[in-house]
Design a protein around this motif. Structure first.
Motif, PDB file in Angstrom:
ATOM      1  N   SER A 126       1.067  -0.947   0.060  1.00 51.28           N
ATOM      2  CA  SER A 126       0.448  -0.358   0.057  1.00 51.28           C
ATOM      3  C   SER A 126       0.599   1.347  -0.851  1.00 51.28           C
ATOM      4  O   SER A 126       0.374   2.055   0.677  1.00 51.28           O
ATOM      5  CB  SER A 126      -1.233   0.091   1.863  1.00 51.28           C
ATOM      6  OG  SER A 126      -2.165  -1.084   1.748  1.00 51.28           O
ATOM      7  N   CYS A 127       1.424   1.089  -0.443  1.00 51.23           N
ATOM      8  CA  CYS A 127       2.861   2.252  -0.424  1.00 51.23           C
ATOM      9  C   CYS A 127       2.361   3.021  -1.009  1.00 51.23           C
ATOM     10  O   CYS A 127       1.926   3.559  -2.369  1.00 51.23           O
ATOM     11  CB  CYS A 127       3.972   1.539  -1.382  1.00 51.23           C
ATOM     12  SG  CYS A 127       5.347   3.851  -1.237  1.00 51.23           S
ATOM     13  N   GLY A 128       1.765   4.174  -0.395  1.00 53.68           N
ATOM     14  CA  GLY A 128       1.345   5.966  -1.421  1.00 53.68           C
ATOM     15  C   GLY A 128       2.325   6.316  -2.221  1.00 53.68           C
ATOM     16  O   GLY A 128       1.146   7.011  -3.337  1.00 53.68           O
ATOM     17  N   ALA A 129       3.671   6.674  -1.746  1.00 53.87           N
ATOM     18  CA  ALA A 129       4.227   6.879  -3.231  1.00 53.87           C
ATOM     19  C   ALA A 129       3.952   6.620  -4.513  1.00 53.87           C
ATOM     20  O   ALA A 129       3.488   7.135  -6.065  1.00 53.87           O
ATOM     21  CB  ALA A 129       5.534   7.303  -3.087  1.00 53.87           C
ATOM     22  N   VAL A 130       3.974   5.105  -4.294  1.00 53.72           N
ATOM     23  CA  VAL A 130       3.369   4.288  -6.042  1.00 53.72           C
ATOM     24  C   VAL A 130       1.868   4.238  -6.004  1.00 53.72           C
ATOM     25  O   VAL A 130       1.996   4.123  -7.421  1.00 53.72           O
ATOM     26  CB  VAL A 130       3.648   2.942  -5.485  1.00 53.72           C
ATOM     27  CG1 VAL A 130       3.085   1.658  -6.466  1.00 53.72           C
ATOM     28  CG2 VAL A 130       5.345   2.894  -4.901  1.00 53.72           C
ATOM     29  N   GLN A 131       1.209   4.637  -5.287  1.00 52.24           N
ATOM     30  CA  GLN A 131      -0.232   4.551  -5.555  1.00 52.24           C
ATOM     31  C   GLN A 131      -0.143   5.692  -6.504  1.00 52.24           C
ATOM     32  O   GLN A 131      -0.878   6.453  -7.124  1.00 52.24           O
ATOM     33  CB  GLN A 131      -0.788   4.924  -4.130  1.00 52.24           C
ATOM     34  CG  GLN A 131      -1.033   3.640  -4.119  1.00 52.24           C
ATOM     35  CD  GLN A 131      -2.390   3.391  -2.787  1.00 52.24           C
ATOM     36  OE1 GLN A 131      -2.296   4.261  -1.531  1.00 52.24           O
ATOM     37  NE2 GLN A 131      -3.298   2.144  -1.768  1.00 52.24           N
ATOM     38  N   ALA A 132       0.353   7.135  -5.906  1.00 46.09           N
ATOM     39  CA  ALA A 132       0.328   8.455  -6.287  1.00 46.09           C
ATOM     40  C   ALA A 132       0.724   8.880  -7.982  1.00 46.09           C
ATOM     41  O   ALA A 132       0.145   9.014  -9.340  1.00 46.09           O
ATOM     42  CB  ALA A 132       1.690   9.535  -5.681  1.00 46.09           C
ATOM     43  N   ALA A 133       1.923   7.815  -7.807  1.00 47.37           N
ATOM     44  CA  ALA A 133       2.847   7.627  -9.083  1.00 47.37           C
ATOM     45  C   ALA A 133       2.108   6.982 -10.544  1.00 47.37           C
ATOM     46  O   ALA A 133       1.241   7.209 -11.764  1.00 47.37           O
ATOM     47  CB  ALA A 133       4.006   6.848  -9.353  1.00 47.37           C
ATOM     48  N   ARG A 134       0.565   5.718  -9.811  1.00 49.34           N
ATOM     49  CA  ARG A 134       0.091   5.599 -10.558  1.00 49.34           C
ATOM     50  C   ARG A 134      -0.965   6.004 -10.831  1.00 49.34           C
ATOM     51  O   ARG A 134      -1.680   6.538 -12.239  1.00 49.34           O
ATOM     52  CB  ARG A 134      -1.030   3.892  -9.943  1.00 49.34           C
ATOM     53  CG  ARG A 134      -1.699   3.226 -11.449  1.00 49.34           C
ATOM     54  CD  ARG A 134      -1.922   1.656 -10.978  1.00 49.34           C
ATOM     55  NE  ARG A 134      -2.464   1.563  -9.209  1.00 49.34           N
ATOM     56  CZ  ARG A 134      -3.647   0.506  -8.551  1.00 49.34           C
ATOM     57  NH1 ARG A 134      -2.871  -0.468  -9.802  1.00 49.34           N
ATOM     58  NH2 ARG A 134      -4.274   0.807  -7.357  1.00 49.34           N
ATOM     59  N   GLU A 135      -1.318   7.203 -10.199  1.00 46.83           N
ATOM     60  CA  GLU A 135      -2.433   8.061  -9.873  1.00 46.83           C
ATOM     61  C   GLU A 135      -2.105   9.483 -11.199  1.00 46.83           C
ATOM     62  O   GLU A 135      -2.985   8.895 -12.296  1.00 46.83           O
ATOM     63  CB  GLU A 135      -2.883   8.882  -8.833  1.00 46.83           C
ATOM     64  CG  GLU A 135      -4.148  10.098  -9.226  1.00 46.83           C
ATOM     65  CD  GLU A 135      -5.481   8.886  -8.726  1.00 46.83           C
ATOM     66  OE1 GLU A 135      -5.760   7.770  -8.195  1.00 46.83           O
ATOM     67  OE2 GLU A 135      -6.484   9.005  -8.630  1.00 46.83           O
ATOM     68  N   VAL A 136      -0.597   9.560 -11.442  1.00 44.42           N
ATOM     69  CA  VAL A 136      -0.411  10.286 -12.286  1.00 44.42           C
ATOM     70  C   VAL A 136      -0.829   9.176 -13.866  1.00 44.42           C
ATOM     71  O   VAL A 136      -1.118  10.298 -15.002  1.00 44.42           O
ATOM     72  CB  VAL A 136       0.671  10.652 -11.480  1.00 44.42           C
ATOM     73  CG1 VAL A 136       1.500  11.606 -13.084  1.00 44.42           C
ATOM     74  CG2 VAL A 136       0.778  12.106 -10.798  1.00 44.42           C
ATOM     75  N   ALA A 137      -0.180   8.527 -13.756  1.00 45.13           N
ATOM     76  CA  ALA A 137      -0.096   7.152 -14.671  1.00 45.13           C
ATOM     77  C   ALA A 137      -1.173   7.287 -15.981  1.00 45.13           C
ATOM     78  O   ALA A 137      -1.518   7.494 -16.732  1.00 45.13           O
ATOM     79  CB  ALA A 137       0.534   6.449 -14.825  1.00 45.13           C
ATOM     80  N   MET A 138      -2.903   7.254 -14.770  1.00 47.18           N
ATOM     81  CA  MET A 138      -3.591   6.857 -15.459  1.00 47.18           C
ATOM     82  C   MET A 138      -4.167   8.055 -15.655  1.00 47.18           C
ATOM     83  O   MET A 138      -5.562   8.488 -16.907  1.00 47.18           O
ATOM     84  CB  MET A 138      -4.685   6.230 -13.916  1.00 47.18           C
ATOM     85  CG  MET A 138      -3.910   4.690 -13.689  1.00 47.18           C
ATOM     86  SD  MET A 138      -4.849   4.632 -12.141  1.00 47.18           S
ATOM     87  CE  MET A 138      -6.728   4.672 -12.791  1.00 47.18           C
ATOM     88  N   THR A 139      -4.071   9.505 -14.888  1.00 49.74           N
ATOM     89  CA  THR A 139      -5.027  10.638 -15.622  1.00 49.74           C
ATOM     90  C   THR A 139      -4.446  11.628 -16.219  1.00 49.74           C
ATOM     91  O   THR A 139      -4.846  12.739 -16.730  1.00 49.74           O
ATOM     92  CB  THR A 139      -5.772  11.534 -14.077  1.00 49.74           C
ATOM     93  OG1 THR A 139      -3.980  11.651 -12.868  1.00 49.74           O
ATOM     94  CG2 THR A 139      -6.265  10.045 -13.276  1.00 49.74           C
ATOM     95  N   GLY A 140      -2.618  11.581 -15.566  1.00 50.70           N
ATOM     96  CA  GLY A 140      -1.505  12.201 -16.311  1.00 50.70           C
ATOM     97  C   GLY A 140      -1.623  13.920 -16.145  1.00 50.70           C
ATOM     98  O   GLY A 140      -1.511  14.361 -16.475  1.00 50.70           O
ATOM     99  N   THR A 141      -3.002  13.882 -14.992  1.00 50.61           N
ATOM    100  CA  THR A 141      -2.541  15.525 -13.607  1.00 50.61           C
ATOM    101  C   THR A 141      -1.045  14.577 -12.996  1.00 50.61           C
ATOM    102  O   THR A 141      -0.974  14.347 -12.118  1.00 50.61           O
ATOM    103  CB  THR A 141      -3.596  15.043 -13.301  1.00 50.61           C
ATOM    104  OG1 THR A 141      -4.946  15.105 -13.805  1.00 50.61           O
ATOM    105  CG2 THR A 141      -4.001  16.685 -12.278  1.00 50.61           C
ATOM    106  N   GLN A 142      -0.491  16.238 -13.343  1.00 48.72           N
ATOM    107  CA  GLN A 142       1.111  16.009 -12.827  1.00 48.72           C
ATOM    108  C   GLN A 142       0.903  16.878 -11.867  1.00 48.72           C
ATOM    109  O   GLN A 142      -0.003  17.593 -11.609  1.00 48.72           O
ATOM    110  CB  GLN A 142       1.954  17.036 -13.420  1.00 48.72           C
ATOM    111  CG  GLN A 142       2.572  16.605 -15.019  1.00 48.72           C
ATOM    112  CD  GLN A 142       3.373  15.227 -14.964  1.00 48.72           C
ATOM    113  OE1 GLN A 142       3.797  14.693 -13.241  1.00 48.72           O
ATOM    114  NE2 GLN A 142       3.343  14.024 -15.679  1.00 48.72           N
ATOM    115  N   PRO A 143       1.965  16.008 -10.417  1.00 46.77           N
ATOM    116  CA  PRO A 143       1.672  16.281  -9.132  1.00 46.77           C
ATOM    117  C   PRO A 143       2.100  17.916  -8.840  1.00 46.77           C
ATOM    118  O   PRO A 143       2.996  18.353  -9.930  1.00 46.77           O
ATOM    119  CB  PRO A 143       2.140  15.942  -7.804  1.00 46.77           C
ATOM    120  CG  PRO A 143       2.778  15.122  -8.994  1.00 46.77           C
ATOM    121  CD  PRO A 143       2.062  14.931 -10.561  1.00 46.77           C
ATOM    122  N   GLN A 144       2.122  18.932  -7.665  1.00 45.94           N
ATOM    123  CA  GLN A 144       2.588  19.974  -7.547  1.00 45.94           C
ATOM    124  C   GLN A 144       3.662  19.602  -6.730  1.00 45.94           C
ATOM    125  O   GLN A 144       4.413  19.125  -6.540  1.00 45.94           O
ATOM    126  CB  GLN A 144       1.290  21.003  -6.516  1.00 45.94           C
ATOM    127  CG  GLN A 144      -0.165  21.168  -7.092  1.00 45.94           C
ATOM    128  CD  GLN A 144       0.417  22.241  -8.327  1.00 45.94           C
ATOM    129  OE1 GLN A 144       0.725  23.114  -8.420  1.00 45.94           O
ATOM    130  NE2 GLN A 144      -0.180  21.919  -9.616  1.00 45.94           N
TER     131      GLN A 144
END
Ligand SMILES: [Zn+2]
Length: 242
Positions: A126-144
């Motif tokens: 359940s690593c949050g960093a991996v989940q965040a990266a997957r979110e970016v890969a799926m949505t294309g929305t870059q983090p701040q």
């Protein structure tokens, strides 16, 4: 403690560590970590090397037997989950155990200057960093802000997971741990040379947040983690548990 001098007076490589003999080999260092994790999982930690006497004893110098390159997740405190104390572990933590130049430099310092014989990449389910990266890969929305650097460092692992057909988050975490092991060795010729010379090993382990146990998922040399397990716990049996 005796130092092995260099014949002919040739100055050897800069290795200032006066290693504890029992922990001088990579496999035995790994066995020590496995033993500590088992104590932690079983609810019988010994909390070694955390007393005032040991604090004073190590004030003059450090000889950690393992480098931990771990995720910053607050539930992944290295000395707690491996049941160790002061002077035992050289810990470098970033979100998602991403390994940029400062991390590589820290690992190289421990391995070459302190003579630490083992590098452990510590990831978790359940690593949050991996989940965040997957979110970016799926949505294309870059983090701040600088969070983008963390995500960018994890994205190659996501692409590798996609290639291998792995979709569940914990399977992706395993791949990211293995990828981080490869990154350390690929980006640090200094570390790769220590491993090639047999002075050091690199192991990737995955930690389960609820159970508290670590499981090896990658190792260089190959099969090293199994050897470490076979070596068994070190040192005398615990005297009276506190
Ligand atoms: Zn994490």
């Amino acid at each position: 403690m005796s130092h092995s001098g260099t014949p002919g007076g040739q100055p050897g490589p800069q290795r200032t560590a006066d290693r504890a003999p029992a922990l001088s080999e990579p496999a035995r260092a790994y066995a020590e970590l496995v033993a500590g994790n088992r104590r932690f999982v079983g609810g019988a930690p010994r909390h070694p090397n955390q007393d005032a006497g040991h604090r004073a004893a190590v004030a003059d110098g450090q000889h950690p037997f393992a480098v931990i390159v771990g995720c910053s997740d607050s539930r992944l405190a290295a000395e707690i989950i491996f049941d160790r104390g002061l002077g035992d572990l050289f810990v470098v933590r970033t979100a998602g155990h991403t390994a940029g130049p400062e991390v590589l430099g820290s690992v190289e310092y421990a391995v070459t200057v302190l003579g630490t014989p083992l590098v452990v990449v510590l990831g978790h389910d359940s690593c949050g960093a991996v989940q965040a990266a997957r979110e970016v890969a799926m949505t294309g929305t870059q983090p701040q802000g600088h969070l983008r650097a963390v995500v960018d460092a994890v994205l190659p692992s996501l692409r590798r997971a996609e290639t291998e057909g792995v979709q569940d988050i914990d399977g992706i975490v395993d791949i990211h741990i293995a990828q981080t092991v490869e990154t350390l060795l690929g980006q640090s010729p200094v570390l790769a040379d220590e491993v090639a010379q047999g002075r050091c090993a690199v192991v990737g382990v995955s930690y389960r947040l609820a159970a508290g146990a670590v499981r090896p998922v990658a190792a260089v040399p190959a099969g090293f983690a199994t050897l470490g397990e076979e070596a068994g716990p070190l040192g005398p049996a615990a005297p009276a548990a506190a």
